[in-house]
Write a protein that holds these residues in place. Structure first.
Motif, PDB file in Angstrom:
ATOM      1  N   ALA B 222       0.845  -1.197   0.000  1.00 43.01           N
ATOM      2  CA  ALA B 222       0.000   0.000   0.000  1.00 43.01           C
ATOM      3  C   ALA B 222       0.882   1.250   0.000  1.00 43.01           C
ATOM      4  N   VAL B 223       0.389   2.311  -0.621  1.00 43.85           N
ATOM      5  CA  VAL B 223       1.059   3.609  -0.548  1.00 43.85           C
ATOM      6  C   VAL B 223       0.826   4.139   0.874  1.00 43.85           C
ATOM      7  N   GLY B 224       1.900   4.363   1.617  1.00 41.35           N
ATOM      8  CA  GLY B 224       1.746   4.684   3.035  1.00 41.35           C
ATOM      9  C   GLY B 224       1.394   3.411   3.793  1.00 41.35           C
ATOM     10  N   VAL B 225       0.447   3.504   4.742  1.00 46.86           N
ATOM     11  CA  VAL B 225       0.054   2.347   5.555  1.00 46.86           C
ATOM     12  C   VAL B 225      -1.429   2.060   5.325  1.00 46.86           C
ATOM     13  N   CYS B 226      -1.729   0.825   4.917  1.00 49.59           N
ATOM     14  CA  CYS B 226      -3.123   0.380   4.872  1.00 49.59           C
ATOM     15  C   CYS B 226      -3.350  -0.471   6.113  1.00 49.59           C
ATOM     16  N   PHE B 227      -4.123   0.047   7.062  1.00 51.91           N
ATOM     17  CA  PHE B 227      -4.248  -0.637   8.353  1.00 51.91           C
ATOM     18  C   PHE B 227      -4.956  -1.984   8.225  1.00 51.91           C
ATOM     19  N   GLU B 228      -5.831  -2.108   7.242  1.00 51.48           N
ATOM     20  CA  GLU B 228      -6.528  -3.383   7.012  1.00 51.48           C
ATOM     21  C   GLU B 228      -5.541  -4.482   6.588  1.00 51.48           C
ATOM     22  N   GLU B 229      -4.407  -4.082   6.060  1.00 45.77           N
ATOM     23  CA  GLU B 229      -3.425  -5.062   5.572  1.00 45.77           C
ATOM     24  C   GLU B 229      -2.205  -5.137   6.491  1.00 45.77           C
ATOM     25  N   ALA B 230      -2.251  -4.439   7.620  1.00 47.01           N
ATOM     26  CA  ALA B 230      -1.068  -4.342   8.493  1.00 47.01           C
ATOM     27  C   ALA B 230      -1.012  -5.522   9.482  1.00 47.01           C
ATOM     28  N   PRO B 231       0.179  -6.081   9.714  1.00 46.69           N
ATOM     29  CA  PRO B 231       0.331  -7.187  10.656  1.00 46.69           C
ATOM     30  C   PRO B 231       0.063  -6.735  12.101  1.00 46.69           C
TER      31      PRO B 231
END
Lengths: 291, 291
Positions: B222-231
């Motif tokens: 993701a560009v920056g941080v995608c929280f839905e995809e964050a560990p």
């Protein structure tokens, strides 16, 4: 000229520019951008003439903004700036008792520099404060493509398709020389307001009809010339002209799709797409004759 | 941060930029632009987070280009340029036996200047040849927003979300001071290649793991941080940090949508939309703490 991939984001940036000229309403600006994206989706495909997309996107933007003429004030401003620089430009053209041909070359150069007056093209906003300096600098550099000697022998019956306000004031330097050597001028302006392009209203304000033999319009507010919307009188004049002079990039983009000629393109290459299409570099001052 | 109307054409220009990095095939470049326009049509609406649209449009561009990493060579180039400027930056940070707090301030400034290393943002391409000069000039100007004194007392357990290659080399100047004063560093890089952002591959190449205590990833490209995809590990670290340091505009655009904190945004305001969202001007060097 066909649509270049780079025209997509340039057109959207210009839609944003005119939306901001027209309104402070953020929601309406978003709506205008969304409408612009719709137009790109509907009209942009490889091989489409650039003018088809640019006309469609600006018409849609004006419609969504409910504004017939977002550039009204900018056109006035451009003319006022050009009027200030006109005496200096006139003196440069006539300095030192030049031949008619040399005067014509200089007047064409001045009118091409006038094409630099163009608000709203990404990266090429020229503010009032820097214009005098810019003018002098480009005049010293001269034309990068100079077919004025050939053009000079073809001035009997000129159809002059003009571009923006502001530069129109400097175009009159060219009109003066054409008439001095006995040529006739048919001036062609937009049929209705589009961007900063000259309209019949501007012709009246600036009394341009006194500087030429006849004034026609392109028949619509298309960006450049849309031949499907052009009056028979204009098409007829194009066919009979000893020389067509086409000012600026939008006229190049659309006139280059047809075979009227001989035609001289007077413009500054203000974007990569047009420069590449003409086989030239960015930032050139161009008087290119195509037979 | 929400999508601004100006993001539309900036994103399309960036799609064109990466298409040209990836291929010379004009038809494929058109196809990529058309796909980008589709993504704008599908995802852009007033109020949508900017990161949602930018991630979607770049992923689609990479897919159409069939290229997992159009910026691969540019990342390498950025690192080589930054390595050349590193000794000069190091000497500026350590010059004249400064206090730890003063060194921290200078190191943050150097890392913010590093954020200027960013190829492909409209109007802000910084070529190799001008970088030394630009670096010295901005260093003399200093930080326009300087919350480093407050930040200095919060360095026990820092989560450092990095941005581009190139600037990562200058981020290590900040790492050195944090460790000198006894702080721990969790470095967070992209989960897969996106633009010129630092990846695990770059971490290994540059041996960044030796400069910090732990390296995590954002979990995706993701560009920056995608929280839905964050560990979970990364989210957990954000929650426990004494200070989160977020580098660059894309991390600001996405991190500012959540309430993790205290968080310090280190960046150059390279576009109007981000500058306005932060209540700042374009071209600022920023170290802004949000509690």
């Amino acid at each position: 000229m066909k649509m270049d991939a780079r025209c997509t984001y340039c057109l959207l940036s210009r839609v944003h520019y005119e939306a901001q000229l027209s309104t402070n309403d953020t929601e309406l600006i978003h709506k205008t951008m969304l409408a612009g994206i719709d137009v790109l989706k509907e009209t942009y495909k490889p091989g489409v003439p650039a003018g088809v997309v640019s006309t469609a996107i600006h018409r849609k933007a004006y419609e969504v903004l409910n504004d017939e003429d977002p550039y009204f004030e900018l056109r006035q401003l451009s003319n006022r700036i050009a009027e200030k620089v006109y005496p200096y430009a006139h003196s440069l053209v006539h300095d030192g008792d030049p031949t008619d041909e040399e005067m014509f070359r200089r007047a064409v150069l001045a009118s091409v520099i006038g094409n630099f007056f163009d608000f709203g093209i990404m990266g090429f906003d020229v503010g009032e404060d820097v214009f005098d300096e810019t003018f002098a600098e480009i005049f010293r550099t001269g034309l990068d493509v100079d077919d004025t000697s050939e053009m000079f022998g073809m001035l009997d019956d000129v159809v002059y398709v003009v571009d923006n306000c502001g530069e129109i004031i400097l175009d009159t330097l060219v009109f003066d020389i054409i008439r001095k050597v006995g040529g006739k001028i048919t001036l062609v302006v937009r049929g209705a307001p589009m961007l900063t392009d000259v309209t019949m209203e501007n012709v009246r304000e600036l009394e341009l009809d006194k500087k030429v033999d006849r004034v026609l319009t392109t028949g619509s507010n298309a960006v450049g010339v849309c031949f499907e919307e052009a009056p028979a009188e204009f098409i007829d004049a194009l066919g009979k002209a000893s020389l067509i002079i086409s000012k600026g990039m939008a006229n190049y983009e659309t006139m280059s799709e047809r075979n009227f000629g001989p035609i001289a393109y007077l413009l500054r290459t203000k974007c990569e797409a047009v420069a590449e299409d003409m086989g030239l570099e960015m930032g050139y001052s161009v008087a290119k004759l195509v037979r």
